[in-house]
Write an enzyme that holds these catalytic residues in place. Structure first.
Site, short mmCIF file in Angstrom:
data_model
loop_
_atom_site.label_atom_id
_atom_site.label_comp_id
_atom_site.label_asym_id
_atom_site.label_seq_id
_atom_site.Cartn_x
_atom_site.Cartn_y
_atom_site.Cartn_z
N ASP A 35 0.85 -1.19 0.00
CA ASP A 35 0.00 0.00 0.00
C ASP A 35 0.89 1.25 0.00
O ASP A 35 2.10 1.16 -0.01
CB ASP A 35 -0.94 0.00 1.21
CG ASP A 35 -0.18 0.20 2.51
OD1 ASP A 35 0.83 -0.49 2.71
OD2 ASP A 35 -0.59 1.05 3.33
N GLU A 92 2.20 -10.36 0.22
CA GLU A 92 2.49 -8.93 0.22
C GLU A 92 3.98 -8.74 0.46
O GLU A 92 4.71 -9.69 0.79
CB GLU A 92 1.66 -8.19 1.30
CG GLU A 92 1.70 -6.67 1.09
CD GLU A 92 0.81 -5.87 2.04
OE1 GLU A 92 0.07 -6.47 2.84
OE2 GLU A 92 0.88 -4.63 1.97
N ASP A 94 1.07 -17.62 -4.76
CA ASP A 94 1.61 -16.49 -5.52
C ASP A 94 0.48 -15.84 -6.31
O ASP A 94 0.30 -16.12 -7.49
CB ASP A 94 2.74 -16.97 -6.44
CG ASP A 94 3.27 -15.83 -7.31
OD1 ASP A 94 3.14 -14.65 -6.89
OD2 ASP A 94 3.78 -16.11 -8.41
#
Ligand SMILES: [Ca+2]
Ligand SMILES: [Ca+2]
Length: 579
Positions: free
Chosen positions: A192, A556, A547
């Protein structure tokens, strides 16, 4: 332990927005993992221990053959087969440490198959170490990444962060709600675009510790970043990008430190230049202040070595550290509480004795002021494998590295004992591992690969103190795990290994039009929580990985997971170069 575990899981950054959730499609994973020979796919220094893992119900003959074919260069028989509580089936270890000739190889076992390709050679981790640092460049906020440095992953600038708003939770007399401040630069935390002080703390520290441990090595490396070619190691140039941001997170009025800088909600799968939502600084807290104090104290002594390049900066950082420390003395128990209108990662922590120990240790090392040693009960402070919420290990690690230069106030025997006790406890877990890797059930948490690498980092502290090879061999086994000696068959670092993650939960990698993900990032790794409800090939702790972009709980990337990868690969290169 379980409450710590749960807190870690529920408060890690759920870097997925409601918008993204709607777009998730199930992973097309196989229903079972194919049993095959697993080995570190990047490779080994000639003098290092070399072990592959063979799926088998009994001992078997194996051969090491050149990658391009030809006669076996090494043959042997595996050890006895055994099972392991965290993965399926029985496996046996194939030890080929006796093979030292440089080259590219595979392992072959008749009736089982062949492994991925790996290398034996000097400096086998240099490129990986460079890439793991360069990953931070790729996650820089507030700047364009020109093709000259970023290659295929060039992108436009995003998040200038010069118009950041004070959130209601962070309001003060001099900065009421809605006040605009400037807080540019820094690294995006993860997949993010948020910037979080607590997670920046352990990440930035670990990179600075790598530089303190191996200054010569990092002075010689060129990473092809905009600051390459100046008089400063590129690793420090990269860290300065984040230190500059962290300094803006301190309220000049009182020395308190804001917990994070994010939007109210996670944004979708977009490039940095394509998102313009208002960003806020949110609530000051004890953990943020102490993380900040610790990092600025370390940074002050490292940056002070480059006074000509960074005039006045070391003094500025030490003053900032002292103000944050003072603020924490006055606010010793102020946990981060996520405001109702904020949905980005929490990084909440309610136990601050470890943060106090870490900040005090760093202030003591940098200033030699015995008041900092006396401010904390070090005799009552245990050692632990570090994570973003448990940082006592960082205190012991720094104290151990600087043990010869500490003042009379410090208990140097205690420091040595704490480091060796933890390392021995880590090593002991290998005895129950059919994979020969010192891991235990509690390591299979969100970001398990960082638990693996931080265990290796702790073993390397004991090696530095004692010189005993079993500690560096244990660290090698843990790095082997991350690079392919694991049941998933992945080398978890993008672009480094024969089979690597292609669909990491990383917005730039997902939103750009480049097939390959941004290189040099370690994926979170297997853990059985499966919080993202993606389709997994297995529920076993060591096999629960997929994956897929969908899998924010195993695939992540974050800055604090990459940091021990940098540390461990750099130290292993330094140790191997010397033996
Ligand atoms: Ca440089
Ligand atoms: Ca803590």
């Amino acid at each position: 332990m379980s409450s710590t575990l749960i807190r870690s899981i529920i408060s890690l950054p759920f870097a997925v927005s409601a918008l993204t959730m709607l777009a998730i499609t199930p992973a097309h994973a196989e229903s079972t993992l194919a049993a095959s020979i697993q080995v570190n796919q990047v490779g080994f220094h000639p003098a290092a221990p070399k072990v592959a893992v063979v799926p088998t119900g009994a001992a078997r003959d194996f051969a090491v053959v050149p990658a391009d074919g030809g006669e076996a260069v090494f043959t042997g028989t595996t050890g006895d087969a055994d099972d392991w509580a965290f993965s399926s089936g029985e496996v046996a270890l194939a030890d080929f440490s006796g093979l030292q000739a440089p080259g590219l190889y595979r392992i072959e076992v008749e009736g089982v198959g062949e492994s991925h390709i790996f290398e034996i050679g000097d400096s086998v981790y240099d490129a990986l170490n460079d890439a793991a640092i360069k990953a931070y460049y790729f996650n820089r906020a507030s700047t364009a990444l020109p093709a000259q440095y970023a290659g295929d992953w060039a992108r436009a600038a995003g998040h200038p962060d010069t118009q950041v708003m004070i959130h209601a939770s962070a309001a003060s007399d001099s900065r009421p709600e809605g006040t605009i401040i400037s807080s540019p630069k820094g690294w995006y935390d993860a997949g993010d675009y948020g910037k979080y002080i607590v997670n920046s703390g352990i990440s930035t520290y670990t990179l600075l510790a790598a530089l303190e441990r191996d200054r010569e090595r990092y002075t010689a490396r060129e990473l092809n970043i905009p600051e390459s070619g100046n008089a400063v190691p590129d690793l420090l140039d990269e860290v300065m990008w984040n230190l500059d941001w962290m300094l803006t997170m301190q309220d000049p009025a009182d020395g308190g430190v804001y917990h994070k800088l994010t939007t109210l909600n996670f944004v979708g799968e977009v490039m940095p230049a394509d998102t313009h939502e208002q960003r806020y600084v949110v609530q000051k807290g004890t953990a943020a202040a102490l993380n900040f104090a610790a990092v600025m104290a370390v940074a002050s002594r490292v940056v002070g070595e480059y006074e000509q390049a960074f005039p006045g900066r070391a003094a500025e950082m030490l003053a900032a550290a002292e103000r944050a420390w003072q603020w924490a003395q006055a606010n010793p128990d102020l946990p981060y509480r996520q405001p109702d209108d904020v949905k980005t990662g929490g990084y909440g922590d309610g136990e601050f004795s470890d943060e106090f120990a870490w900040a005090a240790a760093e202030m003591f090392i940098t200033t030699a002021d015995p008041r900092y040693w006396e401010a904390v009960d070090f005799a009552g402070t245990q050692n632990a494998v570090p994570s973003w919420s448990q940082v006592s290990g960082l205190a012991w690690m720094s104290l151990a590295h600087h043990v010869d230069g500490l003042g009379d106030a410090a208990n140097t025997a205690l420091i040595g004992n704490r480091v060796v006790e933890l390392a021995d406890a880590v090593l002991a877990t290998a005895e129950n591992s059919a994979w020969g890797v010192p891991l235990q059930r509690s390591d299979f948490v969100w970001g398990s690969n960082s638990a693996v690498l931080n265990r290796a980092m702790m073993l390397l502290q004991a090696y530095d103190l004692s010189g005993k090879p079993e500690y560096v061999d244990g660290a090698q086994a843990l790095l082997d795990w991350v690079l392919g000696r694991n049941p998933t068959g992945y080398s978890f670092v993008t672009g480094h290994g024969d089979k690597t993650p292609m669909h990491i939960h990383h917005r730039q990698s997902q939103a750009d039009d480049v097939v390959d993900p941004v290189p040099g990032f370690v994926a979170g790794g297997p853990q059985p929580g499966q919080q993202d409800k993606c389709e997994y090939p297995s529920k076993m702790p060591a096999e629960s990985f997929v994956d897929h972009w969908c899998s924010y709980s195993t695939n992540e990337v974050t800055i604090n997971w990459n940091a021990p990868l940098v540390y461990v690969t750099g130290v292993l290169e330094s140790i191997n170069a010397a033996r």
